[in-house]
Structures are given as C-alpha cells and as structure tokens.
Design a protein around this motif. Structure first.
Motif, PDB file in Angstrom:
ATOM      1  N   PHE A   5     -26.758 -25.126  40.280  1.00 39.35           N
ATOM      2  CA  PHE A   5     -25.855 -25.630  39.353  1.00 39.35           C
ATOM      3  C   PHE A   5     -26.385 -26.146  37.964  1.00 39.35           C
ATOM      4  O   PHE A   5     -26.155 -26.043  36.631  1.00 39.35           O
ATOM      5  N   ALA A   6     -27.855 -26.794  38.314  1.00 42.45           N
ATOM      6  CA  ALA A   6     -28.469 -27.172  37.164  1.00 42.45           C
ATOM      7  C   ALA A   6     -28.992 -26.109  36.288  1.00 42.45           C
ATOM      8  O   ALA A   6     -28.907 -26.079  35.007  1.00 42.45           O
ATOM      9  N   PHE A   7     -29.426 -25.100  36.957  1.00 44.38           N
ATOM     10  CA  PHE A   7     -29.926 -23.709  36.199  1.00 44.38           C
ATOM     11  C   PHE A   7     -28.804 -23.259  35.594  1.00 44.38           C
ATOM     12  O   PHE A   7     -29.139 -22.412  34.356  1.00 44.38           O
ATOM     13  N   SER A   8     -27.549 -23.186  35.985  1.00 41.70           N
ATOM     14  CA  SER A   8     -26.488 -22.198  35.386  1.00 41.70           C
ATOM     15  C   SER A   8     -25.968 -23.030  34.109  1.00 41.70           C
ATOM     16  O   SER A   8     -25.499 -22.542  33.373  1.00 41.70           O
ATOM     17  N   PHE A   9     -25.889 -24.379  34.262  1.00 46.18           N
ATOM     18  CA  PHE A   9     -25.050 -25.067  33.439  1.00 46.18           C
ATOM     19  C   PHE A   9     -25.728 -26.135  32.541  1.00 46.18           C
ATOM     20  O   PHE A   9     -25.111 -26.899  31.605  1.00 46.18           O
ATOM     21  N   TYR A  10     -27.223 -26.239  32.726  1.00 47.20           N
ATOM     22  CA  TYR A  10     -27.764 -27.182  31.837  1.00 47.20           C
ATOM     23  C   TYR A  10     -28.978 -26.726  31.219  1.00 47.20           C
ATOM     24  O   TYR A  10     -29.524 -25.815  31.802  1.00 47.20           O
ATOM     25  N   ASP A  11     -29.397 -27.217  30.088  1.00 45.13           N
ATOM     26  CA  ASP A  11     -30.441 -26.605  29.590  1.00 45.13           C
ATOM     27  C   ASP A  11     -31.548 -27.771  29.430  1.00 45.13           C
ATOM     28  O   ASP A  11     -31.134 -28.890  29.460  1.00 45.13           O
ATOM     29  N   PHE A  12     -32.768 -27.358  29.804  1.00 42.81           N
ATOM     30  CA  PHE A  12     -33.819 -28.184  29.863  1.00 42.81           C
ATOM     31  C   PHE A  12     -35.081 -27.378  29.809  1.00 42.81           C
ATOM     32  O   PHE A  12     -35.177 -26.318  29.582  1.00 42.81           O
ATOM     33  N   LYS A  13     -36.230 -28.093  29.565  1.00 41.39           N
ATOM     34  CA  LYS A  13     -37.445 -27.630  28.960  1.00 41.39           C
ATOM     35  C   LYS A  13     -38.155 -26.761  30.239  1.00 41.39           C
ATOM     36  O   LYS A  13     -37.881 -27.262  31.413  1.00 41.39           O
ATOM     37  N   MET A  14     -38.739 -25.925  29.966  1.00 37.42           N
ATOM     38  CA  MET A  14     -39.178 -24.916  30.711  1.00 37.42           C
ATOM     39  C   MET A  14     -38.226 -24.365  31.994  1.00 37.42           C
ATOM     40  O   MET A  14     -38.592 -23.825  33.084  1.00 37.42           O
ATOM     41  N   LYS A  15     -37.037 -24.228  31.577  1.00 38.60           N
ATOM     42  CA  LYS A  15     -36.006 -23.624  32.492  1.00 38.60           C
ATOM     43  C   LYS A  15     -36.232 -22.317  32.949  1.00 38.60           C
ATOM     44  O   LYS A  15     -36.285 -22.086  34.196  1.00 38.60           O
ATOM     45  N   LYS A  16     -36.542 -21.301  32.076  1.00 41.19           N
ATOM     46  CA  LYS A  16     -36.843 -19.982  32.227  1.00 41.19           C
ATOM     47  C   LYS A  16     -37.868 -19.760  33.227  1.00 41.19           C
ATOM     48  O   LYS A  16     -38.016 -19.191  34.233  1.00 41.19           O
TER      49      LYS A  16
END
Lengths: 436, 282
Positions: free
Chosen positions: B101-112
């Motif tokens: 859920f966090a990976f799909s709907f939120y942007d944050f540093k170092m996500k990729k």
C-alpha cells in the motif's frame, strides 16, 4: 462488520506469533534447567537408546539429558550449521567416526582426555581409538562398532538347486569372491534366466559409499590414503585399486551386481527375495527380522576374500562416536556423560537397543549375541580384519568424490579417467587442509 | 463417409493421446497413493517384471497409516504444521499488503531502491542465508519455537510484489475521494483497497500456504523439537540408517498432499485470477 472481524483475526494471529516467541525459550540447555542439576542436550537418531541410558544417568547423578531426535541423514548438515555458528545449543555431539577429524579441525570438539583414564581409552578397539584421536588427542569416544558380513537367501539358493556347506567357512578360511560370483551366476541363471524377474546375484548394502566399496580395494592390499594423510595420489590409483575397480565394473556389466539401485534399496531387494547374496553390515540381522524374515529364510557368513589375497581381508568398522561441543557451557558434565555412554554402564543399556556392535571385545556378551548372532562374526572381524576409513579432516570431500567415482564406475565410466579426476579432486581438498 | 471416418479417427487419436498424457501426469500421484496401501516387501516383490501388481496392491492394508499415526505421532506434526501456517498466512498478508500500500500510493525517498531491495529477497535461495538466519534466530532464543518458524517467513518479497502489481491498478481517484470525505490512510486501505483485492489476497494466501507446507530446510534448522516439528521434517524420519520405510513415506506423503489439494481446489479460480491480475500486464 465482516472486515472488522478479519482485521481482528489478523491482529490476534500476529499477537500469537509474538507471544509464542516470547513465551518459550526453546530448551534451557545452557545451564540449570533440570531440578537440582544441570541439563545436557544432544541431537541424535538413536533417541530411544539414549533416552533409556539417560534416564538411569539422571537417577544416579541428577544430570538430565535432553534428547532431540532427528533423521539419520540430517544429523551432519544440522550440526554443521549449529556448530559453525558457534551455538551452545548442544552439549554433546554425535559424530560419524570418520568425521571426527573434520570436526576437530574446525574447532567443534573439546578434548576428552581429562574424562578418560589411559586404561579406559585403551579398552576401545584400536581402530575405533584411532578414529577418535586427532593429533594425539582423544576427541570422540566410540558408542559402538560396525562390521561387514555376507548374508544369503536360503530360499533362492534352494530354488536354484544350489547346496553349500556354509559351516566350512571360518574367519581363517572364507569363501572367495570368485567362488561367490560363480554361485551367484549359477543361481541367477536358474532363477531368472531372461532377467525379467529382476533378481540380482549379489547386492552391496551401502553401494557406492566409501564405507563398503573401498573394502574391495583394501582387500586386495590397497590403502585409503597416504600414511601421512596428505595425498591419495599413488594410493587410490594404485594397481590394487585398479584391479578391484575393474573386477567390480566387469561384474556390474555382467549383471551380477546391480546397476541403478540406490544404497538402501538394495536392502529392500534382499528382504523381498530379489537378490541371492547381500553384503551388508552385522546389525542388518535385526532389520531382516523386522522385515518378517526368519533364520529359515536367510543365513550369514564371513565377508569373502579375494583369491591370492586371503591374508589381506579388510572388513568395515567404525560407527557413531560421542564428543563434547567446544561451545558447551556444561563441558565437565558432558564429558562425564560421554564416559558413561561409551565406557560406563550407559553403553550396556545403549547397545542392545541401538543394535550397534560393541566398541570393544570385552563387551560382546551372551545377551548381545543371543539377540544378534551375527555379532559373533563381527567380534572376530573387529579383532582381526577391521580396516579403518581414511582419517583426514577432508573426509567429507574425500567421501563425496570417491562415492561419485564408485557410482560412475558402476555406470561404466572409463576407469583411468575416473581415477585421475577423483585423485585431483581429493588432493585439492587435502591441499587446503595441509596449508592451514 | 470416408471423410467422416477420418474425422472420427483423428478425434480418437487425440483422445488416446490425452489419455496417455493423463496417465503419465497422474502416475506420480497414483503410484505413491496405491503403494501406501501395501507392505514394503510386497512393493519390492512386485517391482519386476512390470505387471498390474507393480502398481496395484495384492493385499490392501491400512498398516502404514496406522503406524505413522500411532507409532510416529504424525498427527501432532500435522497439527504443528497447520499452526505454523495459520500464523504465517495472515501475518504475511498484513505485513506485505501494508508495505505494498505504501509502495503503491505514497512517494517517499529511496522508494525505488527499497522496492528493488525487497524484490531481491525472493531471488536469493534460502540455503544461502540459512546460516546467518540460524545465528540470528538462535541469538534471539527462538529456536524450537513457533516464533522462530514464523517470523523469518512474514516479510515475503514475492507476495509484496504481487500486491504492488495489483494495487497499481486501483484508481488513485478512489483514495482521493476518501481523503475529501475526511478519511485517513487506514480507511483507504481497509475500506477501499483491501475489499477490492480479494483475488490477490487468496492468491497470496495460497502461495504462502504451498511454500510453507513444502518448506524443509528452515524447519529442519529452527524446529527440531517434537512440539514444533513439522510434516516435511517428520517424513525424513522414515528413512533410517539401514532401512527405508517406503510404505510409511508413501502414506505420510499422501496425507500431506491431500490437505493442500482440498484447500487449493475451492480457491483455484481466484488463484488464476490473482496471478493474471497481479502479475501479467496487458
């Protein structure tokens, strides 16, 4: 509502994980644990035999021994992981005889010198003592011994019209492999002339394993490793080895020995009347009885010798040994228990339940030989012909390479090529230990 | 007429081929199943020459089943395995769906980079990390506990990947409407995203179930005590130093295969749906 229930269930499950994690500290084998005494822990496949001896030991000393059971084939790998991470999980270490040297070189075992007097150590069969001793230090005390014996199927021999006076054979005057092969060929020609019934002449209990296969070369005068333990060059590619390998491969091609049947399946073939002769261990007597055979169905005699090599018979020996973990917090109690289980009263309890042969001639009692009469032959062989497997810290690598070679030979590989590649592999492994 | 015969002949040929393929595919299931109802001696006596009784028992017996449950307490190993799985499935789904859920709907540093790191976890074979994992779990005092079995399995890279793939199809407008109505991330997750993810929840559950049911190495290292030993490890006990109890192995394998089959069949259509929607993009 339904969703809330699911959420609650998930939460409860996670909580259960956490609770089960915190609530149980596994074993408490480190120190204390048992009321008024210490608790030792061991991983073994002889759980029933250990349990009986440990019960008596606890009554006498107050030291409890916690026995964790595992399958025979998992002991080595599991201990390797546990000990290489220097875990104090187990106080007592079960080591298959030839692995002792490897365990010592990796620092897994504690010397047993202070728990055994010289007299006690000397009481063990010399070959077993040799296996448990590394760099003149005693590390692993033998729980028992093993030996190799020839079993024959009385019913198949009768059906084939073959009569043999087995009583004529003794330790000094045995049937030869050449005579046995003739008998096997005759029997199979009569019982299964077109090969459709899948009856073999001779099966080898631990086929393609160094425990049994090397004995063929050893019985022609070949050694297992150089005297300084540093190389197999000039040893396992010697003329004696070549002769033994060529003899075996020829008979596999003729169909006297089986091909494609794995080690333990050969036992099942014997129990099911699918092979006339089976060369296997002395304790297999009890397995034959377990498989509903009676002494009316099968008999046994001394392992054959090769013609011209009557004085060089080499029979199998060695079995599981017991040591103290170098990472144990209870070394003293563990050392005393090792003495009890291998030299003391514990061994008398252990042997009849485990089915192992005794670790010294003095322990061959009437009770044991009544339960397993094949042990009478085992006793003779232990005193006269027992041939110890290679003592080297690289035994695992040695064993794996040679087992592959024997299986390749069985499948028709070129003898020279197979030997050359095996020598190269083993010497490379030995080289690493020689350097360190 | 001739053409009609040819057509029928062709059809018969196809059916014959299908029957042969069916027999070959079912043989690895039928042989152990039937062998579990015979003694070891009968099994080896009839091995050659190949005949009807090489496969079908002459004397049918329940002896193997009775022995594994009475002498070897196979029932308690089944219970341990089911408890382990009952803890792992919901735990994995909660952790992985929240992470996805966090990976799909939120942007944050170092996500990729973090996502790539998680994906790496299911590409590394268990054997490669068995030793350090054992050391870690042992130092936490969790060897021979359910927690020792369960905790390392909870964060599953493959399940996370499936969830992320599936969630990426969910329109972000739905979540934005929740926000407009004053709902937080938990409302979006529990009221919108999860209810739409039924196929992927079932797929993930089944994947975790099958993986854990068949897992051998980790339970062997982490759960050797009788109270937590699982089925895969227990089956190895039937192979002794000088004897293999084939009948026991076949009986235990049959029992341990039946449970996943009965659980898998009713959810099969969701499984396929979940895999196609979560994995393959058109």
């Amino acid at each position: 509502m339904k969703r809330q229930v699911i959420s609650v269930l998930m939460g409860v499950s996670l909580l259960a994980v956490m609770v089960s994690g915190c609530g149980k500290k596994g074993d408490g084998a480190d120190d204390g644990g048992s009321e008024g005494g210490k608790t030792l822990k061991i991983l073994t496949h002889y759980d029933a035999a250990f349990a009986e001896a440990a019960k008596k030991y606890e009554e006498e000393t107050g030291v409890k021994v916690e026995i964790e059971q595992t399958a025979y084939e998992n002991i080595g790998d599991t201990l390797e992981v546990v000990l290489s991470s220097q875990s104090d999980e187990y106080d007592l270490i079960m080591a298959d005889g030839p692995n002792t040297s490897a365990y010592v070189s990796r620092g897994y075992l504690e010397p047993l010198t202070e728990y055994f007097t010289e007299e006690e150590k000397e009481s063990f069969s010399p070959e077993l003592l040799k296996q448990g001793t590394v760099n003149d230090e005693f590390y692993a005390a033998p729980l028992g011994d093993s030996s190799t014996v020839l079993y024959y199927n009385k019913n198949l021999l009768k059906q084939a019209g073959i009569e043999v006076d087995w009583s004529q054979y003794t330790g000094e005057s045995r049937i030869t492999w050449e005579e046995l092969v003739d008998l096997a060929k005759k029997a199979v020609a009569e019982l299964d002339p077109d090969g459709s019934k899948g009856i073999y002449g001779i099966e080898i209990g631990q086929v393609s394993s160094v425990y049994q296969m090397n004995l063929l070369a050893n019985s022609m005068g070949g050694k297992n490793i150089s005297d300084d333990g540093k190389t197999v060059k000039g040893v396992i590619d010697s003329d004696e080895w070549k002769d033994a390998i060529a003899w075996y491969q020829g008979l596999v091609e003729e169909g006297v020995f089986s091909k494609g049947v794995s080690g333990l399946e050969t036992y099942n073939n014997f129990y099911a009347g699918k092979c006339v002769f089976e060369w296997m261990t002395a304790d297999s007597y009890t397995f034959c009885l377990d498989a509903d055979l009676t002494e009316e169905d099968f008999g046994w005699t001394y392992q054959p010798c090769f013609e011209g090599h009557e004085d060089e018979v080499a029979t199998g020996c060695g079995n599981w040994a017991l040591g103290v973990s170098a990472f144990s917090n209870n070394k003293e109690e563990a050392g005393k228990f090792v003495n009890y289980m291998t030299y003391g009263e514990g061994n008398d309890i252990f042997l009849p339940i485990s089915g192992m042969g005794p670790n010294t001639s003095a322990r061959y009692t009437d009770e044991l030989t009544e339960k397993n009469p094949v042990l009478e032959i085992a006793k003779y062989e232990a005193e006269n012909t027992a041939f110890v497997r290679a003592v080297t810290p690289a035994f695992n690598e040695y064993s794996a390479a040679l087992s592959t070679m024997w299986e390749d030979i069985r499948n028709g590989a070129d003898i020279e090529e197979a030997m050359e590649s095996t020598v190269e592999q083993i010497d490379s492994a030995l080289g690493e230990y020689n350097e360190s | 007429m001739k053409r009609f015969d040819k057509k029928r002949l062709g059809k018969a040929g196809i059916y014959l081929l299908l029957v042969i393929v069916l027999i070959i595919s079912l043989f690895p299931i039928i042989y152990p199943l039937l062998s579990s109802f015979r003694t070891d001696n009968e099994l080896f006596e009839n091995m050659a020459p190949f005949n009807w009784h090489t496969i079908v028992p002459i004397e049918w017996t329940w002896e193997n089943y009775i022995a594994i449950f009475k002498e070897y307490q196979f029932g308690s190993y089944l219970k341990n395995t089911l408890i382990m799985i009952a803890l792992i499935i919901p735990g994995t789904i909660v952790i992985c769906s929240l992470a996805a859920f966090a990976f799909s709907f939120y942007d944050f540093k170092m996500k990729k980079q973090l996502f790539a790191l998680f994906l790496l976890t299911f590409m590394i074979p268990g054997e490669a990390i068995a030793l350090p994992l054992y050391s870690l779990v042992n130092s936490m005092g969790l060897i021979n506990t359910y927690a020792g079995l369960v905790l390392p399995a909870l964060a599953n890279g493959l399940v996370l990947f499936l969830f992320v793939q599936f969630f990426s199809d969910t329109p972000k407008a739905l979540l934005e409407s929740v926000e407009i109505d004053g709902g937080g991330w938990w409302t979006s997750f529990s009221r919108i995203v999860l209810p739409l993810s039924k196929p992927i929840l079932i797929t993930a559950g089944l994947m975790v179930f099958v993986n854990q049911w068949n897992d051998y190495l980790w339970p062997l290292l982490a759960a050797r005590a009788q109270e937590v030993k699982v089925v895969t490890v227990a089956v190895a006990n039937f192979k002794e130093q000088n004897v293999i109890h084939w009948g026991y192995i076949y009986a235990a394998s049959t029992v341990s295969a039946l449970i996943p089959i009965f659980i898998f069949l009713p959810f099969q259509k969701y499984f396929v749906q979940g895999i196609t929607s979560g994995g393959v993009k058109g």
